[in-house]
Enzyme design. Structure first.
Site, PDB file in Angstrom:
ATOM      1  N   LYS A 170       0.815  -0.940  -0.002  1.00 40.70           N
ATOM      2  CA  LYS A 170      -0.110  -0.250   0.031  1.00 40.70           C
ATOM      3  C   LYS A 170       0.879   1.219  -0.076  1.00 40.70           C
ATOM      4  CE  LYS A 170      -1.638   3.281   1.977  1.00 40.70           C
ATOM      5  NZ  LYS A 170      -1.493   4.463   1.624  1.00 40.70           N
ATOM      6  N   GLY A 203      -4.275   5.866   3.887  1.00 42.32           N
ATOM      7  CA  GLY A 203      -3.630   5.214   5.003  1.00 42.32           C
ATOM      8  C   GLY A 203      -4.632   4.777   5.946  1.00 42.32           C
ATOM      9  N   PRO A 204      -5.506   5.537   6.646  1.00 41.38           N
ATOM     10  CA  PRO A 204      -6.543   4.989   7.433  1.00 41.38           C
ATOM     11  C   PRO A 204      -7.820   4.016   6.971  1.00 41.38           C
ATOM     12  CG  PRO A 204      -6.341   7.491   7.495  1.00 41.38           C
ATOM     13  CD  PRO A 204      -5.638   6.972   6.317  1.00 41.38           C
ATOM     14  N   GLY A 207      -4.577   1.312   4.287  1.00 38.07           N
ATOM     15  CA  GLY A 207      -3.397   1.163   5.053  1.00 38.07           C
ATOM     16  C   GLY A 207      -3.814   0.268   6.195  1.00 38.07           C
ATOM     17  N   GLU A 245      10.005   1.424  10.482  1.00 34.41           N
ATOM     18  CA  GLU A 245      10.808   2.253   9.988  1.00 34.41           C
ATOM     19  C   GLU A 245      10.452   3.721  10.291  1.00 34.41           C
ATOM     20  OE1 GLU A 245      14.225   1.848   9.247  1.00 34.41           O
ATOM     21  OE2 GLU A 245      14.139  -0.223   9.037  1.00 34.41           O
ATOM     22  N   CYS A 279      14.145  10.934   6.012  1.00 35.67           N
ATOM     23  CA  CYS A 279      14.208  10.331   7.683  1.00 35.67           C
ATOM     24  C   CYS A 279      15.541  10.577   8.179  1.00 35.67           C
ATOM     25  CB  CYS A 279      13.589   9.180   7.880  1.00 35.67           C
ATOM     26  SG  CYS A 279      14.215   8.009   6.635  1.00 35.67           S
ATOM     27  N   GLU A 369      10.649  16.217  14.291  1.00 40.90           N
ATOM     28  CA  GLU A 369      11.211  15.943  13.019  1.00 40.90           C
ATOM     29  C   GLU A 369      10.162  17.076  12.215  1.00 40.90           C
ATOM     30  OE1 GLU A 369       9.710  12.431  10.952  1.00 40.90           O
ATOM     31  OE2 GLU A 369      11.764  12.029  10.262  1.00 40.90           O
TER      32      GLU A 369
HETATM   33  P1  NAD Z   1       2.797   8.577   7.305  1.00 46.44           P
HETATM   34  O1  NAD Z   1       2.885   7.959   8.616  1.00 46.44           O
HETATM   35  O2  NAD Z   1       1.748   9.626   7.387  1.00 46.44           O
HETATM   36  O3  NAD Z   1       2.288   7.579   6.185  1.00 46.44           O
HETATM   37  C1  NAD Z   1       3.113   6.485   5.785  1.00 46.44           C
HETATM   38  C2  NAD Z   1       2.319   5.520   5.057  1.00 46.44           C
HETATM   39  O4  NAD Z   1       1.171   5.022   6.137  1.00 46.44           O
HETATM   40  C3  NAD Z   1       1.530   5.942   4.051  1.00 46.44           C
HETATM   41  O5  NAD Z   1       1.258   5.142   3.125  1.00 46.44           O
HETATM   42  C4  NAD Z   1       0.039   6.165   4.659  1.00 46.44           C
HETATM   43  O6  NAD Z   1      -0.928   6.331   3.786  1.00 46.44           O
HETATM   44  C5  NAD Z   1       0.137   5.141   5.786  1.00 46.44           C
HETATM   45  N1  NAD Z   1      -0.831   5.223   6.965  1.00 46.44           N
HETATM   46  C6  NAD Z   1      -1.363   6.579   7.119  1.00 46.44           C
HETATM   47  N2  NAD Z   1      -2.131   6.415   8.413  1.00 46.44           N
HETATM   48  C7  NAD Z   1      -2.347   5.142   8.446  1.00 46.44           C
HETATM   49  C8  NAD Z   1      -2.962   4.137   9.473  1.00 46.44           C
HETATM   50  N3  NAD Z   1      -3.854   4.646  10.421  1.00 46.44           N
HETATM   51  N4  NAD Z   1      -3.226   2.743   9.099  1.00 46.44           N
HETATM   52  C9  NAD Z   1      -2.111   2.481   8.362  1.00 46.44           C
HETATM   53  N5  NAD Z   1      -1.331   3.132   7.501  1.00 46.44           N
HETATM   54  C10 NAD Z   1      -1.774   4.310   7.327  1.00 46.44           C
HETATM   55  O7  NAD Z   1       4.222   9.330   6.854  1.00 46.44           O
HETATM   56  P2  NAD Z   1       4.501  10.352   5.636  1.00 46.44           P
HETATM   57  O8  NAD Z   1       3.958  11.557   5.929  1.00 46.44           O
HETATM   58  O9  NAD Z   1       4.133   9.390   4.350  1.00 46.44           O
HETATM   59  O10 NAD Z   1       6.241  10.089   5.873  1.00 46.44           O
HETATM   60  C11 NAD Z   1       6.904  10.751   6.352  1.00 46.44           C
HETATM   61  C12 NAD Z   1       7.344  10.086   7.707  1.00 46.44           C
HETATM   62  O11 NAD Z   1       8.070   8.937   7.368  1.00 46.44           O
HETATM   63  C13 NAD Z   1       8.493  10.916   8.486  1.00 46.44           C
HETATM   64  O12 NAD Z   1       8.173  10.719   9.818  1.00 46.44           O
HETATM   65  C14 NAD Z   1       9.792  10.076   7.909  1.00 46.44           C
HETATM   66  O13 NAD Z   1      10.725  10.230   9.075  1.00 46.44           O
HETATM   67  C15 NAD Z   1       9.345   8.779   7.969  1.00 46.44           C
HETATM   68  N6  NAD Z   1      10.009   7.984   7.356  1.00 46.44           N
HETATM   69  C16 NAD Z   1      11.089   6.919   7.803  1.00 46.44           C
HETATM   70  C17 NAD Z   1      11.964   6.160   7.367  1.00 46.44           C
HETATM   71  C18 NAD Z   1      12.665   5.152   7.968  1.00 46.44           C
HETATM   72  O14 NAD Z   1      13.227   4.384   7.259  1.00 46.44           O
HETATM   73  N7  NAD Z   1      13.163   5.368   9.272  1.00 46.44           N
HETATM   74  C19 NAD Z   1      12.037   6.465   5.935  1.00 46.44           C
HETATM   75  C20 NAD Z   1      11.303   7.495   5.249  1.00 46.44           C
HETATM   76  C21 NAD Z   1      10.389   8.001   5.818  1.00 46.44           C
END
Ligand code: NAD
Length: 462
Positions: A170, A203-204, A207, A245, A279, A369
């Site tokens: 997803k 996502g909600p 996901g 991650e 990140c 962040e």
């Molecule tokens: P996000 O958490 O909003 O979304 C990430 C994914 O999760 C998306 O596909 C989203 O649709 C899904 N999602 C959102 N709500 C959900 C839910 N309730 N249930 C299931 N899935 C859900 O993050 P973002 O804004 O897309 O990405 C930025 C974040 O990702 C930053 O905090 C960044 O640090 C982190 N990040 C971490 C790494 C790592 O390797 N540690 C790498 C890249 C990004």
């Protein structure tokens, strides 16, 4: 831009169950460039069923066969690299050269690394009177963010497929087009139907349905710590394996003996690349009090040079968030050296490269962040003070140490609570484990450590 109006399930593009769609917007000009289906729990269910059905045969393939399919996948990605890079530029706003070199170059390298590892990894080990077999965990549910849209998918799909798992992805709602191109590449590479499946959606909705699905054995999530916490709780309640991650707030520690100009210039480039949406970016620069003013001057000059060269951030929402943090930095008393909250262009979600000086460790911009092109420069008095500041957040994803003597930098790095540290500008290594300490996550991606996330053990005693 090309956009499929279906989901890639069981080896074909299938009509979605619902009618809702998601607009994909080019963040550089705010124009809609495509529309993808917003998947529902029913789409996720169909994809998980397909992955489950494909699992026994794929898990039983010889490692050499899985390696051959992954090598074919790498070759398809390489052959289509221009189209993929253009798509990343269109939906993420990445400058074309960066899209080619990083957004496409790294996933090709990672897919290649798993083509090799799939064949050479030892799936069996002898421990005393036992033979331990490493077997695929099963069906993987992968949820990915938009910041490195292809890399985040490949860093999960390639090791999962190498291990003999099947997968449902997803992707982030902001960047689904490159995910669809990846599904096309999987198809072209001849992976059997059902081994890889893609469901676009929110996502909600999609996901969450994937994380909760009882047919998923391992949830691998990359994204924010807030959502990671929810997913960890869901997986924990179902006693499912989970890999997270999450976010970061990494420190770039410049020790007094370092080559200051180099450390500052590389540090600024690290934060500004991908418009700060990395990140593992070193968003806190730690400089000794005696060299502080010099470092601030160098950083301001370096950041100003990025003015026109960085792309926009991904969305209006992200721009509002980043601007909010910049305003908060000013309100809490940090000194704005360059950049600021004002939009540098009328059109597009651009944020000016921004540098703050006189940032203290407890300020919001030093703790949370931001995920935008914003650097905070903090002052330390001695090494213990630097270590306290470096380790003084809830995160622990990455970091950097600079010193005149490599051994001095290594000694400091060993005391940092973080999963990766670059010593004097060490290069990214796609085979080294990547992942976080503390609230930056659970588990590791890339290389053999990334592969072992998708395997579990069965011990036979003799
Ligand atoms: P996000 O958490 O909003 O979304 C990430 C994914 O999760 C998306 O596909 C989203 O649709 C899904 N999602 C959102 N709500 C959900 C839910 N309730 N249930 C299931 N899935 C859900 O993050 P973002 O804004 O897309 O990405 C930025 C974040 O990702 C930053 O905090 C960044 O640090 C982190 N990040 C971490 C790494 C790592 O390797 N540690 C790498 C890249 C990004």
């Amino acid at each position: 831009m090309k956009a499929h109006d279906g989901m890639y399930i069981d080896g074909a593009w299938r009509a979605p169950v619902g009618r809702d769609t998601i607009d994909v917007v080019n963040p550089a000009d705010e124009q809609v460039i495509g529309r993808v289906p917003a998947g529902t729990a029913a789409d996720v269910d169909a994809a998980v069923r397909a992955a489950r059905a494909a699992l026994p045969a794929w898990a039983a393939t010889a490692p050499a066969e899985r390696a051959a399919r992954l090598a074919a996948l790498r070759d398809v990605l390489a052959a289509r690299k221009d189209e993929i890079a253009e798509t990343v530029t269109a939906e993420l706003g990445s400058p074309p050269q960066f899209a080619q070199n990083v957004h496409v170059g790294v996933p090709i390298a990672v897919a290649g690394s798993y083509a090799e590892l799939a064949a050479t990894y030892s799936y069996e080990e002898k421990v005393g009177n036992s033979v331990v077999h490493l077997e695929p965990v099963g069906v993987v549910g992968a949820i990915t963010p938009w910041n490195y849209p292809l890399h985040q998918i490949v860093a999960k799909a390639a090791p999962a497929l190498a291990a003999g798992c099947t997968i449902v992805v997803k992707p982030a709602e902001d960047t689904p087009l490159v995910a669809q191109l990846f599904a096309e590449a999987v198809h072209q590479a001849g992976l059997p139907a059902g081994v890889f499946n893609l469901v676009t959606g929110l996502g909600p909705v999609a996901g969450q349905a994937l994380a909760e699905h009882p047919g998923v054995d391992l949830v691998s999530f990359t994204g924010s710590t807030a959502v990671g916490r929810l997913i960890g709780a869901t997986a924990g309640a179902a006693i499912k394996k989970v890999a997270l991650e999450l976010g970061g707030k990494s420190a770039n520690v410049i020790l007094p003996s370092a080559d200051l100009a180099r450390a500052v210039n590389v540090g600024v480039a690290n934060v500004m690349s991908n418009s700060g949406q990395t990140c593992s970016a070193w968003t806190r620069m730690l400089v000794h009090a005696e060299r502080y003013d010099e470092a601030v001057g160098l950083a301001a000059a370096a950041a100003a040079k990025y003015g026109d060269r960085i792309g926009p951030v991904v969305s209006a929402k992200q721009r509002a968030r980043v601007r909010g943090y910049i305003e908060k930095g000013v309100a809490e008393g940090a000194r704005l050296v360059t950049g600021g909250p004002d939009a540098p262009r009328e059109q597009g979600y651009f944020v000016a490269p921004t540098v703050f000086a006189d940032v203290t460790p407890e300020m919001t911009i030093a703790q949370e962040e931001i995920f935008g092109p914003v650097l905070s420069i903090l002052r330390y008095t001695d090494e213990e003070d630097a270590l306290r500041i470096a380790n003084g957040t809830v995160y622990g994803l990455a970091g950097a140490v600079w010193a005149g003597d490599e051994a001095e930098a290594v000694a400091f790095a060993r005391r940092m609570e973080t999963g990766q540290v670059d010593i004097n500008g060490g290069r990214f290594n796609p085979l080294a484990p990547f992942g976080g300490y503390k609230q930056s996550g659970v588990g590791r991606e890339l290389g053999t450590h990334g592969l072992s996330e998708y395997l579990h053990t069965k011990s036979l005693q003799f």
